[in-house]
Design an enzyme around this catalytic site. Structure first.
Site, PDB file in Angstrom:
ATOM      1  N   ARG A  60       0.849  -1.203   0.000  1.00 45.79           N
ATOM      2  CA  ARG A  60       0.000   0.000   0.000  1.00 45.79           C
ATOM      3  C   ARG A  60       0.876   1.241   0.000  1.00 45.79           C
ATOM      4  O   ARG A  60       2.008   1.219   0.480  1.00 45.79           O
ATOM      5  CB  ARG A  60      -0.872   0.009   1.255  1.00 45.79           C
ATOM      6  CG  ARG A  60      -1.880  -1.119   1.302  1.00 45.79           C
ATOM      7  CD  ARG A  60      -2.957  -0.857   2.320  1.00 45.79           C
ATOM      8  NE  ARG A  60      -2.455  -0.760   3.688  1.00 45.79           N
ATOM      9  CZ  ARG A  60      -3.043  -0.052   4.642  1.00 45.79           C
ATOM     10  NH1 ARG A  60      -4.127   0.634   4.373  1.00 45.79           N
ATOM     11  NH2 ARG A  60      -2.547  -0.025   5.858  1.00 45.79           N
ATOM     12  N   LYS A 130       3.709 -11.070   9.947  1.00 42.18           N
ATOM     13  CA  LYS A 130       3.004 -10.992   8.659  1.00 42.18           C
ATOM     14  C   LYS A 130       3.411 -12.150   7.754  1.00 42.18           C
ATOM     15  O   LYS A 130       4.571 -12.361   7.454  1.00 42.18           O
ATOM     16  CB  LYS A 130       3.317  -9.647   7.998  1.00 42.18           C
ATOM     17  CG  LYS A 130       2.525  -9.386   6.754  1.00 42.18           C
ATOM     18  CD  LYS A 130       2.094  -7.947   6.683  1.00 42.18           C
ATOM     19  CE  LYS A 130       2.831  -7.175   5.614  1.00 42.18           C
ATOM     20  NZ  LYS A 130       2.423  -5.776   5.578  1.00 42.18           N
ATOM     21  N   ARG A 262      -2.758  -1.088  14.855  1.00 45.00           N
ATOM     22  CA  ARG A 262      -1.813  -1.739  15.781  1.00 45.00           C
ATOM     23  C   ARG A 262      -2.548  -2.059  17.075  1.00 45.00           C
ATOM     24  O   ARG A 262      -3.495  -1.357  17.430  1.00 45.00           O
ATOM     25  CB  ARG A 262      -0.649  -0.796  16.126  1.00 45.00           C
ATOM     26  CG  ARG A 262       0.158  -0.312  14.926  1.00 45.00           C
ATOM     27  CD  ARG A 262       1.138  -1.377  14.436  1.00 45.00           C
ATOM     28  NE  ARG A 262       1.909  -0.905  13.305  1.00 45.00           N
ATOM     29  CZ  ARG A 262       1.559  -1.079  12.025  1.00 45.00           C
ATOM     30  NH1 ARG A 262       0.460  -1.730  11.730  1.00 45.00           N
ATOM     31  NH2 ARG A 262       2.306  -0.623  11.054  1.00 45.00           N
TER      32      ARG A 262
HETATM   33  P1  ATP Z   1       0.247  -1.534   7.946  1.00 43.96           P
HETATM   34  O1  ATP Z   1       0.918  -2.550   8.832  1.00 43.96           O
HETATM   35  O2  ATP Z   1       0.717  -0.161   8.169  1.00 43.96           O
HETATM   36  O3  ATP Z   1      -1.228  -1.729   7.920  1.00 43.96           O
HETATM   37  P2  ATP Z   1       0.438  -2.868   5.594  1.00 43.96           P
HETATM   38  O4  ATP Z   1       0.512  -4.159   6.315  1.00 43.96           O
HETATM   39  O5  ATP Z   1      -0.819  -2.503   4.939  1.00 43.96           O
HETATM   40  O6  ATP Z   1       0.807  -1.734   6.560  1.00 43.96           O
HETATM   41  P3  ATP Z   1       1.596  -3.000   3.084  1.00 43.96           P
HETATM   42  O7  ATP Z   1       1.792  -1.664   2.521  1.00 43.96           O
HETATM   43  O8  ATP Z   1       0.478  -3.843   2.661  1.00 43.96           O
HETATM   44  O9  ATP Z   1       1.672  -2.842   4.634  1.00 43.96           O
HETATM   45  O10 ATP Z   1       2.894  -3.877   2.829  1.00 43.96           O
HETATM   46  C1  ATP Z   1       4.161  -3.303   2.707  1.00 43.96           C
HETATM   47  C2  ATP Z   1       4.932  -3.452   3.990  1.00 43.96           C
HETATM   48  O11 ATP Z   1       5.030  -4.835   4.333  1.00 43.96           O
HETATM   49  C3  ATP Z   1       6.372  -2.997   3.815  1.00 43.96           C
HETATM   50  O12 ATP Z   1       6.513  -1.670   4.258  1.00 43.96           O
HETATM   51  C4  ATP Z   1       7.211  -3.954   4.661  1.00 43.96           C
HETATM   52  O13 ATP Z   1       7.437  -3.456   5.957  1.00 43.96           O
HETATM   53  C5  ATP Z   1       6.343  -5.163   4.784  1.00 43.96           C
HETATM   54  N1  ATP Z   1       6.816  -6.267   3.918  1.00 43.96           N
HETATM   55  C6  ATP Z   1       7.382  -6.195   2.693  1.00 43.96           C
HETATM   56  N2  ATP Z   1       7.622  -7.403   2.211  1.00 43.96           N
HETATM   57  C7  ATP Z   1       7.215  -8.290   3.154  1.00 43.96           C
HETATM   58  C8  ATP Z   1       7.212  -9.686   3.237  1.00 43.96           C
HETATM   59  N3  ATP Z   1       7.663 -10.460   2.262  1.00 43.96           N
HETATM   60  N4  ATP Z   1       6.706 -10.243   4.364  1.00 43.96           N
HETATM   61  C9  ATP Z   1       6.231  -9.497   5.369  1.00 43.96           C
HETATM   62  N5  ATP Z   1       6.210  -8.157   5.359  1.00 43.96           N
HETATM   63  C10 ATP Z   1       6.697  -7.558   4.245  1.00 43.96           C
END
Ligand code: ATP
Length: 273
Positions: A60, A130, A262
């Site tokens: 995102r 994640k 969070r």
């Molecule tokens: P938030 O936690 O703020 O809600 P998000 O989970 O929506 O954010 P995204 O923008 O969907 O985050 O995903 C990008 C983020 O995920 C990156 O900034 C990085 O920190 C993390 N990320 C990138 N690649 C991976 C991966 N392979 N596995 C887990 N996390 C990752």
């Protein structure tokens, strides 16, 4: 040769094979960017691009999604819906439900969902890491709405340093699972969930999503970049997929725009770009 063989995958998809048209690439910028170009050129609903390596995988708000050929499964699915994009508010949550169902059907344990677009895995210390991310990008025209659904799943734990904890499917008890089996299971659940969503919207999947939401009925904070965190009790998602937060000043609806969810008391901030 790409790690996914579309012929092998078709065999695994059985009667659903005709619903998906899968192209496997060794490398591309981002499977969603590639799929959008193909959609613009007339690719049909059900087109899937899966790539071993992405040079510019996206999350995102312009963030990066990291993947490596052996440890990841990254793919995007094209789907079309009648009506306006306003109907598709809860789509990324619905995709999360499909992912969780698929991983559980394969035998994964400890899988949960986080609003609006993450699949998490429970960790031994009582926290979450994640496991997968979902990025839904919409476009509309006279005929309806097109969704490019991007999914990045960690088969193995990423080796890169990330802002928040990350996990792999191997930590969910699926160390030996074969990538064709994983992709076929996800496409199978996606087909069912997207069909249900097209007919009845997110409402039909909402209870399942809330049962899987890791901070349902728990104190949380909503972080916006440069803003004071908004604290409240997480009441789940409404029929449009907006987060429902009971705050000191009443019930607030949070749309996924620019915020991160969070648990209360967490020191983890917003991801850097
Ligand atoms: P938030 O936690 O703020 O809600 P998000 O989970 O929506 O954010 P995204 O923008 O969907 O985050 O995903 C990008 C983020 O995920 C990156 O900034 C990085 O920190 C993390 N990320 C990138 N690649 C991976 C991966 N392979 N596995 C887990 N996390 C990752």
């Amino acid at each position: 040769m790409p790690l996914i063989d579309p012929v092998l995958l078709k065999a695994r998809l059985g009667e659903l094979a005709g619903r998906f048209d899968v192209d496997a690439l060794e490398s591309c910028d981002s499977t969603s960017s590639e799929l959008m170009r193909r959609a613009d050129a007339g690719a049909p609903a059900g087109t899937v691009i899966v790539a071993d390596h992405q040079t510019a995988g996206r999350g995102r708000r312009g963030r990066h999604w990291l993947s490596s050929p052996k440890r990841s499964l990254t793919f995007s699915v094209l789907w079309r819906f009648a009506g306006s994009p306003a109907r598709l508010g809860g789509l990324s949550l619905a995709v999360g439900v499909a992912l969780a169902r698929a991983l559980e059907a394969l035998g994964a344990r400890g899988v949960g969902l986080k609003w609006p677009n993450d699949v998490l895995l429970a960790t031994a210390d009582g926290g979450y890491a994640k496991l997968a991310g979902v990025l839904v990008e919409l476009a509309s025209d006279r005929r309806g709405c097109q969704a490019v659904i991007g999914i990045g799943l960690n088969l193995g734990q990423p080796v890169e340093e990330l802002a928040l904890p990350a996990a792999g499917l191997d930590q969910a008890g699926l160390a030996a699972v074969e990538r064709h089996a994983v992709l076929a299971a996800i496409l199978r659940e996606l087909a069912a969930v997207l069909e249900c969503f097209a007919e009845a919207g997110f409402t039909a999947l909402r209870a399942d999503w809330q049962n899987r939401h890791v901070w349902q009925q728990r104190p949380v904070q909503v972080l916006g970049e440069g803003e004071v965190p908004l604290a409240g009790l997480c009441l789940g998602a409404d029929a449009d997929g907006a987060l429902l937060l009971q705050t000191a000043v009443g019930l607030q609806r949070i749309y996924s725009g620019d915020v991160s969810l969070r648990p209360a008391g967490s020191s983890l901030g917003v991801h850097p770009a």
